[in-house]
Design a protein around this motif. Structure first.
Motif, short mmCIF file in Angstrom:
data_model
loop_
_atom_site.label_atom_id
_atom_site.label_comp_id
_atom_site.label_asym_id
_atom_site.label_seq_id
_atom_site.Cartn_x
_atom_site.Cartn_y
_atom_site.Cartn_z
N GLN A 106 -122.27 7.29 -37.87
CA GLN A 106 -121.39 6.93 -36.76
C GLN A 106 -120.19 6.13 -37.27
O GLN A 106 -120.30 5.35 -38.21
N SER A 107 -119.04 6.35 -36.67
CA SER A 107 -117.82 5.63 -37.03
C SER A 107 -117.64 4.43 -36.10
O SER A 107 -117.79 4.56 -34.87
N VAL A 108 -117.31 3.28 -36.67
CA VAL A 108 -117.16 2.06 -35.89
C VAL A 108 -115.88 1.34 -36.33
O VAL A 108 -115.35 1.59 -37.42
N HIS A 109 -115.40 0.44 -35.46
CA HIS A 109 -114.27 -0.44 -35.77
C HIS A 109 -114.82 -1.85 -35.92
O HIS A 109 -115.53 -2.34 -35.03
N ILE A 110 -114.48 -2.53 -37.01
CA ILE A 110 -115.03 -3.85 -37.29
C ILE A 110 -113.89 -4.86 -37.37
O ILE A 110 -112.92 -4.66 -38.11
N SER A 111 -114.02 -5.93 -36.58
CA SER A 111 -113.03 -7.00 -36.56
C SER A 111 -113.65 -8.28 -37.11
O SER A 111 -114.81 -8.59 -36.85
N GLY A 112 -112.84 -9.02 -37.85
CA GLY A 112 -113.29 -10.29 -38.41
C GLY A 112 -112.10 -11.11 -38.84
O GLY A 112 -110.96 -10.62 -38.90
N LYS A 113 -112.35 -12.36 -39.15
CA LYS A 113 -111.30 -13.26 -39.61
C LYS A 113 -111.18 -13.19 -41.12
O LYS A 113 -112.16 -13.35 -41.84
N LYS A 114 -109.97 -12.95 -41.61
CA LYS A 114 -109.75 -12.82 -43.03
C LYS A 114 -110.09 -14.11 -43.77
O LYS A 114 -110.06 -15.21 -43.19
N ILE A 115 -110.40 -13.96 -45.06
CA ILE A 115 -110.68 -15.14 -45.88
C ILE A 115 -109.45 -16.03 -45.96
O ILE A 115 -109.55 -17.25 -45.94
N GLY A 116 -108.26 -15.43 -46.05
CA GLY A 116 -107.04 -16.21 -46.15
C GLY A 116 -106.72 -16.58 -47.58
O GLY A 116 -107.48 -16.31 -48.52
N LYS A 117 -105.61 -17.24 -47.77
CA LYS A 117 -105.15 -17.64 -49.10
C LYS A 117 -104.95 -19.14 -49.21
O LYS A 117 -104.27 -19.62 -50.13
N GLY A 118 -105.50 -19.89 -48.27
CA GLY A 118 -105.41 -21.33 -48.36
C GLY A 118 -104.02 -21.86 -48.06
O GLY A 118 -103.19 -21.18 -47.45
N PHE A 119 -103.75 -23.07 -48.50
CA PHE A 119 -102.44 -23.70 -48.28
C PHE A 119 -101.43 -23.06 -49.22
O PHE A 119 -101.57 -23.13 -50.45
N SER A 120 -100.41 -22.42 -48.65
CA SER A 120 -99.42 -21.69 -49.44
C SER A 120 -98.02 -22.18 -49.11
O SER A 120 -97.76 -22.69 -48.01
N GLY A 121 -97.13 -22.00 -50.06
CA GLY A 121 -95.74 -22.37 -49.87
C GLY A 121 -94.97 -21.31 -49.12
O GLY A 121 -95.51 -20.27 -48.71
N CYS A 122 -93.68 -21.54 -48.94
CA CYS A 122 -92.85 -20.65 -48.13
C CYS A 122 -92.67 -19.28 -48.80
O CYS A 122 -92.57 -18.27 -48.11
N GLN A 123 -92.62 -19.25 -50.12
CA GLN A 123 -92.39 -17.97 -50.79
C GLN A 123 -93.60 -17.05 -50.65
O GLN A 123 -93.45 -15.86 -50.41
N LYS A 124 -94.78 -17.59 -50.78
CA LYS A 124 -95.97 -16.77 -50.67
C LYS A 124 -96.32 -16.48 -49.21
O LYS A 124 -96.78 -15.39 -48.88
#
Length: 205
Positions: A106-124
């Motif tokens: 069966q095909s499903v759609h999965i939603s979740g919160k990304k791990i993220g990249k932490g505290f980042s500066g303006c360029q990143k």
């Protein structure tokens, strides 16, 4: 009665097929979830099923949340999710939604919160350009001016600055279920899903 389910990401592994090819797979602890509310067109304007997941102590919820769950005589549940359905005749309050309601392939759609990249500066975080890197320049990766002077004398809300980056909700569609363990409520998904180990996932059909 396969409408959708909430689960916890256990981790990733790899599975070999009959030809010996390895496929990346994600293991999800799905449910069991309890039907906590049934919404109908007559009373709410649309048909939907609300389910609850993850039993907790009553002190973890507010009185309003506990009063909502006490209507169906269920335990304290931390997470609630709602799924639209065409008809609510098949569902009853207190029914359980488990991994057994899904099928292999069966095909499903999965939603979740990304791990993220932490505290980042303006360029990143915002793809800002850097300053000149030559000797004497004092503006390499600085954000630059963030607002006007005396008037209005403040920084406008929504200014793009450094901060926590990319820990947002994400959905990956059309993921295939390749295995189900009904005794332990485990669902094995082909490929990767958003979120870190132990994060909450919303599996939709």
């Amino acid at each position: 009665m396969s409408i959708g389910i909430l689960g916890i990401k256990v981790g990733m592994t790899q599975i070999f097929n009959k030809e010996g090819l390895a496929y990346p797979a994600t293991i999800i602890q799905a449910g069991p979830c309890t039907v906590t509310q049934i919404k109908t067109i007559k009373h709410h304007g649309y048909n939907a099923i609300q389910i609850g997941y993850w039993r907790v102590h009553t002190t973890c919820l507010t009185k309003a949340q506990l009063g909502h769950l006490n209507k169906v005589n269920t335990t304290a549940l931390r997470y609630l999710a709602e799924y639209r359905v065409k008809s609510t005749e098949e569902f009853q309050l207190g029914n359980l939604v488990t991994a057994q309601d899904f099928k292999i392939g069966q095909s499903v759609h999965i939603s979740g919160k990304k791990i993220g990249k932490g505290f980042s500066g303006c360029q990143k975080r915002h793809n800002f350009c850097r300053g000149p890197m030559s000797h004497g320049s004092k503006n390499h990766r600085q954000p630059g001016s963030i607002g006007p002077g005396t008037t209005p004398g403040r920084v406008f809300p929504g200014k793009r600055m450094a901060g926590r980056s990319r820990s947002i909700m994400s959905t990956i569609k059309n993921l295939q279920i390749i295995d189900i363990n009904c005794s332990q409520n485990l669902i094995v998904i082909k490929g990767a899903v958003p979120g870190a180990k132990g994060s909450l996932l919303n599996i939709k059909i």
